[in-house]
Design a protein around this motif. Structure first.
Motif, PDB file in Angstrom:
ATOM      1  N   THR A  48      72.204  -2.215 -25.542  1.00 19.43           N
ATOM      2  CA  THR A  48      72.208  -0.282 -25.751  1.00 19.43           C
ATOM      3  C   THR A  48      70.726   0.659 -24.404  1.00 19.43           C
ATOM      4  OG1 THR A  48      71.477   1.586 -27.322  1.00 19.43           O
ATOM      5  CG2 THR A  48      73.928  -0.073 -26.860  1.00 19.43           C
ATOM      6  N   PRO A  49      71.218   1.479 -24.216  1.00 15.32           N
ATOM      7  CA  PRO A  49      69.573   1.900 -23.556  1.00 15.32           C
ATOM      8  C   PRO A  49      69.025   2.354 -24.792  1.00 15.32           C
ATOM      9  CG  PRO A  49      71.844   2.334 -21.973  1.00 15.32           C
ATOM     10  CD  PRO A  49      72.101   1.815 -23.561  1.00 15.32           C
ATOM     11  N   GLU A  50      69.723   3.036 -25.482  1.00 13.17           N
ATOM     12  CA  GLU A  50      69.100   3.264 -26.932  1.00 13.17           C
ATOM     13  C   GLU A  50      68.293   2.184 -27.743  1.00 13.17           C
ATOM     14  OE1 GLU A  50      72.225   4.335 -26.112  1.00 13.17           O
ATOM     15  OE2 GLU A  50      71.686   5.967 -25.782  1.00 13.17           O
ATOM     16  N   VAL A 101      73.371   0.420 -17.049  1.00 16.26           N
ATOM     17  CA  VAL A 101      72.291   0.010 -18.452  1.00 16.26           C
ATOM     18  C   VAL A 101      71.299   0.780 -18.114  1.00 16.26           C
ATOM     19  CG1 VAL A 101      71.706  -1.155 -20.457  1.00 16.26           C
ATOM     20  CG2 VAL A 101      74.651  -1.102 -19.508  1.00 16.26           C
ATOM     21  N   MET A 102      70.369   0.066 -17.574  1.00 18.98           N
ATOM     22  CA  MET A 102      69.209   0.136 -16.610  1.00 18.98           C
ATOM     23  C   MET A 102      68.662   1.069 -16.248  1.00 18.98           C
ATOM     24  SD  MET A 102      68.015  -0.137 -14.116  1.00 18.98           S
ATOM     25  CE  MET A 102      65.379  -0.143 -13.078  1.00 18.98           C
ATOM     26  N   VAL A 103      69.529   2.083 -15.547  1.00 19.46           N
ATOM     27  CA  VAL A 103      69.290   3.467 -14.934  1.00 19.46           C
ATOM     28  C   VAL A 103      69.463   4.728 -16.151  1.00 19.46           C
ATOM     29  CG1 VAL A 103      70.054   5.351 -13.985  1.00 19.46           C
ATOM     30  CG2 VAL A 103      69.859   3.159 -13.053  1.00 19.46           C
ATOM     31  N   ASN A 104      70.286   4.314 -17.239  1.00 16.67           N
ATOM     32  CA  ASN A 104      70.318   4.870 -18.384  1.00 16.67           C
ATOM     33  C   ASN A 104      69.029   5.225 -19.247  1.00 16.67           C
ATOM     34  OD1 ASN A 104      72.751   7.276 -17.870  1.00 16.67           O
ATOM     35  ND2 ASN A 104      74.556   5.399 -18.631  1.00 16.67           N
ATOM     36  N   ALA A 105      68.715   3.803 -19.289  1.00 13.13           N
ATOM     37  CA  ALA A 105      67.087   3.829 -20.398  1.00 13.13           C
ATOM     38  C   ALA A 105      66.364   3.999 -19.873  1.00 13.13           C
ATOM     39  CB  ALA A 105      67.669   2.114 -20.399  1.00 13.13           C
ATOM     40  N   TYR A 106      66.313   3.372 -18.328  1.00  6.22           N
ATOM     41  CA  TYR A 106      64.596   4.374 -17.391  1.00  6.22           C
ATOM     42  C   TYR A 106      64.686   5.835 -17.862  1.00  6.22           C
ATOM     43  CZ  TYR A 106      62.689  -0.052 -16.563  1.00  6.22           C
ATOM     44  OH  TYR A 106      61.661  -1.200 -16.088  1.00  6.22           O
ATOM     45  N   ARG A 107      66.161   6.338 -17.267  1.00  7.70           N
ATOM     46  CA  ARG A 107      66.138   8.099 -17.551  1.00  7.70           C
ATOM     47  C   ARG A 107      65.483   8.325 -19.125  1.00  7.70           C
ATOM     48  NH1 ARG A 107      72.128   8.704 -15.386  1.00  7.70           N
ATOM     49  NH2 ARG A 107      71.399   9.081 -12.675  1.00  7.70           N
ATOM     50  N   GLN A 108      66.067   8.235 -20.303  1.00  5.57           N
ATOM     51  CA  GLN A 108      65.681   8.096 -21.624  1.00  5.57           C
ATOM     52  C   GLN A 108      63.838   7.554 -21.226  1.00  5.57           C
ATOM     53  OE1 GLN A 108      68.476   5.956 -24.517  1.00  5.57           O
ATOM     54  NE2 GLN A 108      69.494   6.386 -23.152  1.00  5.57           N
ATOM     55  N   LEU A 109      64.010   6.907 -20.949  1.00  5.40           N
ATOM     56  CA  LEU A 109      62.666   6.196 -21.419  1.00  5.40           C
ATOM     57  C   LEU A 109      61.280   7.426 -20.764  1.00  5.40           C
ATOM     58  CD1 LEU A 109      60.905   4.447 -22.475  1.00  5.40           C
ATOM     59  CD2 LEU A 109      60.756   3.156 -20.514  1.00  5.40           C
ATOM     60  N   SER A 110      61.795   7.540 -19.417  1.00  8.66           N
ATOM     61  CA  SER A 110      61.356   9.601 -18.616  1.00  8.66           C
ATOM     62  C   SER A 110      61.735  10.289 -19.420  1.00  8.66           C
ATOM     63  CB  SER A 110      61.640   9.593 -17.000  1.00  8.66           C
ATOM     64  OG  SER A 110      62.535  10.263 -17.710  1.00  8.66           O
TER      65      SER A 110
END
Ligand code: SF4
Length: 367
Positions: free
Chosen positions: A158-160, A192-201
């Motif tokens: 998951t993005p998390e 999934v990738m977009v959500n992961a990078y959003r969270q990371l940023s």
């Protein structure tokens, strides 16, 4: 001369700390860079350097080479020295290759926290060696090789899970005072990738390397990457990009550059504005557009060339471009900056456009 179309990004870039990958700044106010990865055996030094030269010629700014074996690690000093662009060593399983890559003068090292076994007790040594050499580390988390512990915790990538893996690995380096880091959290699903990078940023200010992993063959991979990078970059997220295609790496670079140009993050180069054609077309637009594109390949000036199939929208679009043609009745009206400069028979359209483009390019060079 004609002024270049300046970059006009959709969003303010998110402020990240800047790192230097060789002579290429990544993060901060640095332009988004395009990178790719060689497909040769790294141990085959000549083939690898040849491919790096091709990538450099296609506009690649940073290149990554895989280091799965001892022979590959042994090839790094020569490759790092002779490459025209910064070389990143991509290391999955062997911490000892990390030290070799640093000693070899690689511009950065990519490590995958999910794959480096017993990596944790090596972090202190790696942080020290990399810190002394000034070599940044990319923490490259990949959905396909997620840390087993996190896979168990989240059930899947998951993005998390991707973000937790990356931040956890960063924290190990931070404990040793090492912050010369960039991060990637790749997944083959753009959502999934977009959500992961959003969270990371939201969670850190490290520069981010964007990638959709295993994006697929050229057509699918181009679309997946363009959509995912477009979403993120339009929110100001992303400092360097790699388009992954099951295609020659120079294609990845072209796609990456085109994505940045389309988003207004990079000055436009040659742009062919051609109509999709329709029942009104009085000329074979596809062939015309292809011939003009082929004839102008390699022209490195920000030139907008319109190729229009008829006189309905044709003159309007052609006028907006630096140069253009609107076809009708077996003839082509050639426009330069909104003025019809001549009308030529259909058979002369391509050569006339190319001639005029070259003339304008020359003027721009002198401007
Ligand atoms: Fe159709 Fe003319 Fe528009 Fe081309 S420019 S799509 S031919 S109306």
């Amino acid at each position: 001369g004609i002024p270049a179309t300046p970059p006009r990004p959709l969003a303010t870039r998110r402020k990240t700390r800047q790192i230097m990958v060789g002579n290429v700044p990544v993060g901060g106010d640095a332009p988004v860079s395009v990178q790719s990865m060689t497909t040769t055996r790294t141990s085959d030094i000549n083939a690898t350097l040849q491919q790096i030269a091709e990538l450099t010629a296609s506009g690649c700014q940073i290149v990554r080479v895989a280091v799965p074996t001892n022979d590959d690690a042994d090839a790094l000093p020569i490759i790092a020295k002779k490459s025209q662009i910064p070389v990143i060593a991509d290391i999955h399983f062997q911490p000892k290759y990390v030290f070799q890559a640093i000693d070899a003068g690689c511009a950065a090292v990519r490590v995958n926290p999910g794959n480096i076994k017993k990596f944790d007790d090596k972090v202190a040594e790696i942080a020290k060696a990399a810190g002394e050499a000034g070599t940044p580390i990319r923490i490259g988390v990949n959905a396909g090789s997620l840390d087993k512990r996190l896979l168990a915790k989240y059930g899947k990538a998951t993005p998390e899970a991707l973000v937790e893996s990356a931040l956890w690995e960063c924290s190990l380096f931070e404990e040793h005072g090492f912050r010369d880091i960039k991060i990637s959290v790749k997944h083959n699903d753009p959502v999934v990738m977009v959500n992961a990078y959003r969270q990371l940023s939201q969670a850190c200010d490290y520069p981010l390397h964007l990638g959709v992993t295993e994006a697929g063959p050229a057509f699918q991979g181009t679309i997946k990457s363009a959509v995912a990078f477009g979403a993120l970059l339009s929110e100001g997220i992303g400092d360097t990009i790699r388009v992954s295609l099951s295609a020659p790496p120079a294609e990845e670079v072209k796609v990456g550059a085109q994505i940045l140009e389309s988003l207004g993050l990079r000055e436009r180069g040659l742009e062919i504005v051609s109509c999709p054609s329709c029942g009104r077309a009085q000329v074979d637009v596809y062939t015309l557009a292809e011939e003009v594109t082929a004839g102008l390949e390699g022209l490195e000036v920000p030139l907008r060339v319109a190729v229009m199939g008829c006189v309905v929208n044709g003159p309007g679009e052609a006028r907006e471009a630096d140069l253009g043609v609107a076809s009708g009745n077996g003839k082509g009206q050639i426009f330069v900056k909104g003025e019809v400069i001549k009308t030529v028979p259909e058979s002369k359209i391509v050569e006339t456009l190319i001639e005029e483009a070259m003339r304008i390019a020359e003027e721009m060079g002198e401007a």
